[in-house]
Scaffold this motif. Sequence first.
Motif, short mmCIF file in Angstrom:
data_model
loop_
_atom_site.label_atom_id
_atom_site.label_comp_id
_atom_site.label_asym_id
_atom_site.label_seq_id
_atom_site.Cartn_x
_atom_site.Cartn_y
_atom_site.Cartn_z
N ARG A 168 0.84 -1.20 0.00
CA ARG A 168 0.00 0.00 0.00
C ARG A 168 0.88 1.26 0.00
O ARG A 168 0.57 2.24 -0.69
N GLU A 169 1.96 1.24 0.72
CA GLU A 169 2.88 2.39 0.72
C GLU A 169 3.47 2.62 -0.66
O GLU A 169 3.61 3.76 -1.11
N ARG A 170 3.81 1.54 -1.33
CA ARG A 170 4.35 1.67 -2.69
C ARG A 170 3.32 2.27 -3.63
O ARG A 170 3.65 3.11 -4.49
N LEU A 171 2.07 1.86 -3.48
CA LEU A 171 0.99 2.43 -4.28
C LEU A 171 0.91 3.93 -4.09
O LEU A 171 0.80 4.69 -5.05
N LEU A 172 0.96 4.38 -2.84
CA LEU A 172 0.84 5.80 -2.55
C LEU A 172 2.02 6.59 -3.10
O LEU A 172 1.85 7.70 -3.61
N GLU A 173 3.20 6.01 -3.03
CA GLU A 173 4.38 6.71 -3.52
C GLU A 173 4.34 6.92 -5.03
O GLU A 173 4.84 7.93 -5.54
N GLY A 174 3.74 6.00 -5.75
CA GLY A 174 3.75 6.10 -7.21
C GLY A 174 2.46 6.56 -7.84
O GLY A 174 2.33 6.55 -9.06
N HIS A 175 1.49 7.02 -7.02
CA HIS A 175 0.16 7.24 -7.56
C HIS A 175 0.06 8.40 -8.54
O HIS A 175 -0.84 8.43 -9.37
N VAL A 176 0.97 9.37 -8.48
CA VAL A 176 0.87 10.53 -9.36
C VAL A 176 1.12 10.13 -10.82
O VAL A 176 0.36 10.49 -11.72
N LEU A 177 2.18 9.36 -11.06
CA LEU A 177 2.53 8.98 -12.43
C LEU A 177 2.00 7.60 -12.81
O LEU A 177 1.76 7.34 -14.00
N GLN A 178 1.83 6.72 -11.85
CA GLN A 178 1.32 5.39 -12.15
C GLN A 178 0.14 5.04 -11.25
O GLN A 178 0.23 4.19 -10.36
N LEU A 225 -5.16 11.92 -18.33
CA LEU A 225 -4.07 11.75 -19.29
C LEU A 225 -3.20 13.01 -19.32
O LEU A 225 -3.27 13.83 -20.23
N THR A 226 -2.35 13.13 -18.31
CA THR A 226 -1.48 14.31 -18.20
C THR A 226 -0.23 14.14 -19.06
O THR A 226 0.14 13.02 -19.45
N GLU A 227 0.44 15.25 -19.32
CA GLU A 227 1.65 15.20 -20.12
C GLU A 227 2.73 14.36 -19.44
O GLU A 227 3.45 13.60 -20.10
N ARG A 228 2.87 14.48 -18.13
CA ARG A 228 3.87 13.69 -17.42
C ARG A 228 3.58 12.19 -17.54
O ARG A 228 4.51 11.38 -17.68
N ARG A 229 2.33 11.80 -17.49
CA ARG A 229 1.98 10.40 -17.64
C ARG A 229 2.23 9.92 -19.06
O ARG A 229 2.62 8.77 -19.28
N MET A 230 2.05 10.79 -20.05
CA MET A 230 2.33 10.41 -21.42
C MET A 230 3.82 10.16 -21.63
O MET A 230 4.23 9.24 -22.32
N ARG A 231 4.64 10.99 -21.01
CA ARG A 231 6.09 10.80 -21.15
C ARG A 231 6.53 9.51 -20.46
O ARG A 231 7.40 8.79 -20.97
N LEU A 232 5.95 9.21 -19.31
CA LEU A 232 6.29 7.96 -18.63
C LEU A 232 5.80 6.76 -19.44
O LEU A 232 6.51 5.74 -19.55
N LEU A 233 4.61 6.86 -20.01
CA LEU A 233 4.08 5.79 -20.86
C LEU A 233 5.06 5.50 -22.00
O LEU A 233 5.38 4.33 -22.27
#
Length: 349
Positions: free
Chosen positions: A210-220, A254-262
Amino acid sequence: MKNTQTSIEHALEIACDESGWEGSNLAAANSDVIAHASIRLDIDAAAEWIRALRHRSGHDSYEYKASHLLRARGGPRLAEFLGPSGPVHGQARVHLTHKFCFILGRVLDLFLGGFADTASLGLRPDPSLADAAARLCRAGPGTFGPEPWQAFLAATNVVLRADRGWKVRPPVDAFFGQVEVLRTSNADSPVGQVLDDLRELRRRDAYSARERLLEGHVLQPVLEPLLPALAGTVLHWSRGLHPVAVVHDEQSALTERRMRLLEQILAAPPLELIQLPAHGHFLHFRQTDSRTDPRVQVADLLAGVARKIASDELAGRSDPQLTALLRPYLDPASRWCAELTDPSLRAAG
């Protein structure tokens, strides 16, 4: 693959829209299906189809929507739209997400799968966990009863959400409490092993997951089905070789940062499904109001129609003709767990 140089002028342009997205509360949404549609269509051809549909329906003063097409008397207009002579035949793709199936797959990925599904944008889920999610989704309501099952789904959704308080233990404890309720009520159920596997995990690293989920929730974000849909869309149209320019209806997820990570995830190990260009981006992404681009309007029509056909399948009121017309458009990686009358809609979770 060789490195290539590209610009948006050289990218293959597609238009996309979705139907049924309602945010992160998938367990209590109004719709049980999300349909994401992509089309490759000339803008003038799309505009001509929209004009013709408006004229024939009498809806000239506002945006023509899937609901108008679905309500058209007799159904020939819908068959014409999806059929071989329609505007999108051979030029479109639809990714379906059954919301309950999606959250069940993601919760097993969270606690048992090491985030393989989330980290790969839904492209490389653990096959055994995908099968377990499908079996649990199919068996759940009939095995445990509507109310216990809905309580379990609600707790599943909560443990996958990144709440503002960044709470770790309460959502995890509540989820495993619901696992115990189901396990106690029907210990001999066909999906009992799945529940046993979850129950055993509580003593190990459920909180850290659950902690890992919270840490990565902005981009993933674990609860965002549009990212897997878009990843599959990019791969379908690009074949991993050709840069893609996506024109998408306005969508906050669908933010720009998420598109770059994708883009980076698709290019990097272990996927390595695309080759990033030497300059610029493989994925060019912009959002627009669907009313300003007729191609996005056509994608919106296709998404809305596909969602309705799929929802009718889930409810047991399918139209075999419409299901057959939808078949050529479906992404086989759609997240779909239910037993359906048409095997073409039973894509692996």
